[in-house]
Design an enzyme around this catalytic site. Structure first.
Site, PDB file in Angstrom:
ATOM      1  N   TYR A 145       0.828  -1.217   0.000  1.00 61.84           N
ATOM      2  CA  TYR A 145       0.000   0.000   0.000  1.00 61.84           C
ATOM      3  C   TYR A 145       0.864   1.270   0.000  1.00 61.84           C
ATOM      4  CZ  TYR A 145      -3.903  -3.105   1.176  1.00 61.84           C
ATOM      5  OH  TYR A 145      -4.841  -4.109   1.168  1.00 61.84           O
ATOM      6  N   LYS A 196       3.425 -15.606   1.847  1.00 67.55           N
ATOM      7  CA  LYS A 196       3.271 -16.329   0.571  1.00 67.55           C
ATOM      8  C   LYS A 196       4.699 -16.606   0.093  1.00 67.55           C
ATOM      9  CE  LYS A 196       0.792 -17.867  -2.858  1.00 67.55           C
ATOM     10  NZ  LYS A 196       0.007 -19.102  -2.712  1.00 67.55           N
ATOM     11  N   ASP A 228      -3.133 -18.330   1.314  1.00 66.46           N
ATOM     12  CA  ASP A 228      -4.287 -19.023   0.703  1.00 66.46           C
ATOM     13  C   ASP A 228      -4.809 -20.133   1.619  1.00 66.46           C
ATOM     14  OD1 ASP A 228      -1.732 -19.918   0.117  1.00 66.46           O
ATOM     15  OD2 ASP A 228      -2.290 -20.945  -1.716  1.00 66.46           O
ATOM     16  N   ASP A 252      -5.086  -6.822   5.972  1.00 72.70           N
ATOM     17  CA  ASP A 252      -6.297  -6.112   5.563  1.00 72.70           C
ATOM     18  C   ASP A 252      -7.401  -7.134   5.278  1.00 72.70           C
ATOM     19  OD1 ASP A 252      -8.025  -4.217   4.699  1.00 72.70           O
ATOM     20  OD2 ASP A 252      -6.937  -3.654   2.890  1.00 72.70           O
ATOM     21  N   ASP A 256     -10.517  -8.611   8.147  1.00 76.82           N
ATOM     22  CA  ASP A 256     -11.930  -8.504   7.757  1.00 76.82           C
ATOM     23  C   ASP A 256     -12.598  -9.874   7.735  1.00 76.82           C
ATOM     24  OD1 ASP A 256     -11.939  -5.803   7.604  1.00 76.82           O
ATOM     25  OD2 ASP A 256     -12.360  -5.652   5.467  1.00 76.82           O
TER      26      ASP A 256
END
Ligand code: NAD
Length: 366
Positions: A145, A196, A228, A252, A256
């Protein structure tokens, strides 16, 4: 003379002021019954600041935050603003600005399913019955980001390509990992780091640094999951998780996801802190304009955000625990707000009533 704590209170927009009024009730209990020397001052932010200051992030507000030990934030966002300012993000100019300005690199979001509210979880009862109590720790001011990003255009000035860069320094990974291990050490001593690293170099570095930091915390059991797999395991078997450590983008999404399996955003607080434990404490949800001024918003996320402030900035763990236990007790007694009601549990209390009930129960629990 007891230690003095200064809090900047920024109720913001939408339901922010209504739920913040309930947090004041708790602050008053802390002052009068727990004898905490808390001084607070209100500041405008977001759409509500525009009328007086013509900006969503007034200098006065920023100055007030700088003079304080912590910020108790409501939420920002108003459809009227979006209508006139399509290209400027109100959240970016206010909330994200504060996060960056105060170097709030560590975001902490608990997701706890109260046994009495099992019915709220979208997960099967056979899964949620085992309990969900996950603390998601997300790196907040680095990674993709904030890395280099660009559109690349063709000769007709039409967008042809775009890229964003996931970039982390060892230093950034060290500091967030240390906090995660420290927090895990005080809970069930179980930390899951998400990456990852089968594909991304930044994730390989992430995993190496986390492994290095783990040597300082031999009591904490560390495991690594690819992102994943992690998103699947959180749905299939959430009770196996305690503290989860993530980069900005993975956090992020995962924080959520954790919020979604609990069932109501109105219950979930969050903290964003820096190395000096200065923090911004706020509900995980937004300004909920659809229910503004209806006295039906759930104030629990705001009250638990105040509790997180006591824990992480003020180091008053015992009092923070008292507030958390009081909220649990009130829910177990069957008091719920509208967002927690369903066909079976129809009776609910208003925002104001919930604030009063929690404040009175807290006094009883002293
Ligand atoms: P939202 O979280 O405001 O609302 C989503 C849904 O959850 C709505 O149905 C709302 O009524 C409900 N909800 C949220 N908090 C609740 C509470 N305490 N009690 C009961 N119900 C609650 O998200 P949104 O609708 O996507 O965004 C609304 C505005 O908030 C937008 O302007 C957005 O940019 C802003 N926003 C701000 C923040 C923040 O200040 N941290 C975070 C997210 C969104």
């Amino acid at each position: 003379m007891s230690k003095k704590y200064k809090i900047a209170i920024l109720p913001g927009d939408g339901i922010g002021p209504e739920v913040m009024r309930q947090a004041y009730k708790i602050i008053n209990v802390l002052k009068k019954k727990f004898f905490l020397n808390i001084q607070y001052k209100n500041y405008l932010v977001g759409y509500s600041a525009i009328k007086k200051y013509k900006t969503v992030m007034p200098k006065e507000t920023l100055y007030g935050c700088e003079k304080s030990n912590a910020i108790l934030f409501g939420s920002v966002g108003d459809p009227r603003y979006n209508f006139f300012n399509k290209n400027i993000s109100l959240e970016k100019e206010s909330l994200l600005f504060i996060r960056k300005k105060f170097n709030l690199f560590c975001n902490i979001r608990p997701a706890k399913l109260y046994s009495k509210l099992n019915y709220l979880s979208p997960l099967k009862n056979s899964i949620s019955i085992n309990g969900i109590d996950i603390l998601c720790i997300r790196e907040l001011i680095g990674g993709i980001y904030f890395g280099n990003s660009k559109f690349i255009y063709d000769k007709n000035k039409i967008k042809k390509k775009a890229f964003d860069t996931e970039i982390y320094s060892k230093k950034e990974i060290y500091r967030i990992s240390r906090i995660a291990f420290k927090i895990a050490n005080k809970r069930k001593k179980k930390l899951t780091s998400i990456d990852k690293s089968n594909v991304l170099k930044s994730s390989i570095l992430w995993r190496e640094v986390v492994n290095e930091v783990s040597k300082e915390f031999p009591n904490v059991k560390l495991n690594h999951l690819y992102v994943d797999n992690a998103v699947m395991q959180i749905i299939k078997n959430p009770s196996i998780f305690d503290v989860i450590l993530c980069s900005n983008i993975f956090g992020d999404i995962i924080s959520d996801e954790c919020a979604a399996i609990i069932g109501s955003i109105g219950l979930l607080p969050s903290a964003s802190i820096n190395e000096k434990k200065f923090g911004l404490y706020e509900p995980s949800g937004g300004s909920a304009p659809d229910i503004k001024n209806l006295n039906i918003a759930n104030p629990i996320a705001q009250i638990l955000s105040l509790s997180m402030m006591l824990k992480y900035t003020m180091k008053l763990d015992n009092i923070s625990k008292k507030i958390d236990n009081t909220v649990k007790e009130v829910l177990e007694l069957g008091y719920i707000t509208k967002d927690l009601s369903n066909d079976v549990n129809k009776e609910y209390v208003s925002t104001d009533e919930m604030g009063d009930i929690i404040a009175q129960t807290l006094i009883k629990n002293i």
